[in-house]
Design a protein around this motif. Sequence first.
Motif, PDB file in Angstrom:
ATOM      1  N   ASP A  66       0.866  -1.180   0.000  1.00  0.00           N
ATOM      2  CA  ASP A  66       0.000   0.000   0.000  1.00  0.00           C
ATOM      3  C   ASP A  66       0.905   1.232   0.000  1.00  0.00           C
ATOM      4  O   ASP A  66       2.134   1.117   0.026  1.00  0.00           O
ATOM      5  CB  ASP A  66      -0.987  -0.010   1.170  1.00  0.00           C
ATOM      6  CG  ASP A  66      -0.323   0.021   2.546  1.00  0.00           C
ATOM      7  OD1 ASP A  66       0.779   0.590   2.688  1.00  0.00           O
ATOM      8  OD2 ASP A  66      -0.931  -0.503   3.502  1.00  0.00           O
ATOM      9  N   SER A  67       0.321   2.426  -0.047  1.00  0.00           N
ATOM     10  CA  SER A  67       1.138   3.640  -0.191  1.00  0.00           C
ATOM     11  C   SER A  67       2.096   3.838   0.979  1.00  0.00           C
ATOM     12  O   SER A  67       3.245   4.236   0.778  1.00  0.00           O
ATOM     13  CB  SER A  67       0.257   4.876  -0.376  1.00  0.00           C
ATOM     14  OG  SER A  67      -0.640   5.008   0.703  1.00  0.00           O
ATOM     15  N   ASP A  68       1.671   3.550   2.216  1.00  0.00           N
ATOM     16  CA  ASP A  68       2.563   3.699   3.372  1.00  0.00           C
ATOM     17  C   ASP A  68       3.723   2.711   3.318  1.00  0.00           C
ATOM     18  O   ASP A  68       4.868   3.065   3.617  1.00  0.00           O
ATOM     19  CB  ASP A  68       1.794   3.515   4.680  1.00  0.00           C
ATOM     20  CG  ASP A  68       0.818   4.646   4.959  1.00  0.00           C
ATOM     21  OD1 ASP A  68       1.017   5.759   4.413  1.00  0.00           O
ATOM     22  OD2 ASP A  68      -0.150   4.423   5.720  1.00  0.00           O
ATOM     23  N   GLU A  69       3.446   1.477   2.916  1.00  0.00           N
ATOM     24  CA  GLU A  69       4.503   0.469   2.818  1.00  0.00           C
ATOM     25  C   GLU A  69       5.485   0.827   1.699  1.00  0.00           C
ATOM     26  O   GLU A  69       6.696   0.615   1.840  1.00  0.00           O
ATOM     27  CB  GLU A  69       3.889  -0.910   2.563  1.00  0.00           C
ATOM     28  CG  GLU A  69       3.098  -1.426   3.748  1.00  0.00           C
ATOM     29  CD  GLU A  69       2.218  -2.611   3.414  1.00  0.00           C
ATOM     30  OE1 GLU A  69       2.028  -3.450   4.308  1.00  0.00           O
ATOM     31  OE2 GLU A  69       1.709  -2.690   2.272  1.00  0.00           O
ATOM     32  N   TYR A  70       4.960   1.361   0.607  1.00  0.00           N
ATOM     33  CA  TYR A  70       5.823   1.783  -0.499  1.00  0.00           C
ATOM     34  C   TYR A  70       6.752   2.908  -0.039  1.00  0.00           C
ATOM     35  O   TYR A  70       7.958   2.873  -0.295  1.00  0.00           O
ATOM     36  CB  TYR A  70       4.986   2.219  -1.700  1.00  0.00           C
ATOM     37  CG  TYR A  70       5.819   2.796  -2.816  1.00  0.00           C
ATOM     38  CD1 TYR A  70       6.589   1.978  -3.622  1.00  0.00           C
ATOM     39  CD2 TYR A  70       5.861   4.168  -3.047  1.00  0.00           C
ATOM     40  CE1 TYR A  70       7.377   2.502  -4.642  1.00  0.00           C
ATOM     41  CE2 TYR A  70       6.640   4.704  -4.061  1.00  0.00           C
ATOM     42  CZ  TYR A  70       7.387   3.862  -4.845  1.00  0.00           C
ATOM     43  OH  TYR A  70       8.167   4.381  -5.843  1.00  0.00           O
ATOM     44  N   ILE A  71       6.208   3.905   0.646  1.00  0.00           N
ATOM     45  CA  ILE A  71       7.019   5.029   1.151  1.00  0.00           C
ATOM     46  C   ILE A  71       8.095   4.511   2.095  1.00  0.00           C
ATOM     47  O   ILE A  71       9.249   4.942   2.037  1.00  0.00           O
ATOM     48  CB  ILE A  71       6.130   6.082   1.834  1.00  0.00           C
ATOM     49  CG1 ILE A  71       5.286   6.803   0.779  1.00  0.00           C
ATOM     50  CG2 ILE A  71       6.957   7.073   2.638  1.00  0.00           C
ATOM     51  CD1 ILE A  71       4.174   7.666   1.337  1.00  0.00           C
ATOM     52  N   GLU A  72       7.735   3.552   2.949  1.00  0.00           N
ATOM     53  CA  GLU A  72       8.706   2.955   3.867  1.00  0.00           C
ATOM     54  C   GLU A  72       9.847   2.296   3.099  1.00  0.00           C
ATOM     55  O   GLU A  72      11.019   2.427   3.459  1.00  0.00           O
ATOM     56  CB  GLU A  72       7.987   1.926   4.748  1.00  0.00           C
ATOM     57  CG  GLU A  72       8.836   1.355   5.848  1.00  0.00           C
ATOM     58  CD  GLU A  72       8.040   0.401   6.720  1.00  0.00           C
ATOM     59  OE1 GLU A  72       8.560  -0.700   6.987  1.00  0.00           O
ATOM     60  OE2 GLU A  72       6.918   0.754   7.123  1.00  0.00           O
TER      61      GLU A  72
END
Length: 117
Positions: free
Chosen positions: A94-100
């Motif tokens: 998801d977007s948060d995991e991608y940013i991480e």
Amino acid sequence: MYITVIAFQQMHGNKPLVLDGIIKLIKEPKNKYDTEAIACEMRHFGKIGYVANSTNTVIKGCMSSGRVFDKITDEYFAKIKFTKDNIAIAKILDSDEYIEEVENPESDVHYLLEQPQ
């Protein structure tokens, strides 16, 4: 969302399907066998296989490439959570995991991006 990744049979003992490995998902709408095909690439290996799209190959609880195709952009990322032989179950980031992943300088995302950030 979870997907089933079917990897090509590996030669010379190379096994790209490792836990927490990052997979780049690439839509192939012009694929002559399946217009909803999603290819899978990994660092050091290139194209390793495809997201499963058949009732015979999609593991129960996972989404087929046909169900995922319209939910992702042309290039997306997933992380391997389970493996057995040449099959993996991967979680689409998801977007948060991608940013991480992007914030982690060691992440394979940096080597798989078309336009590095």
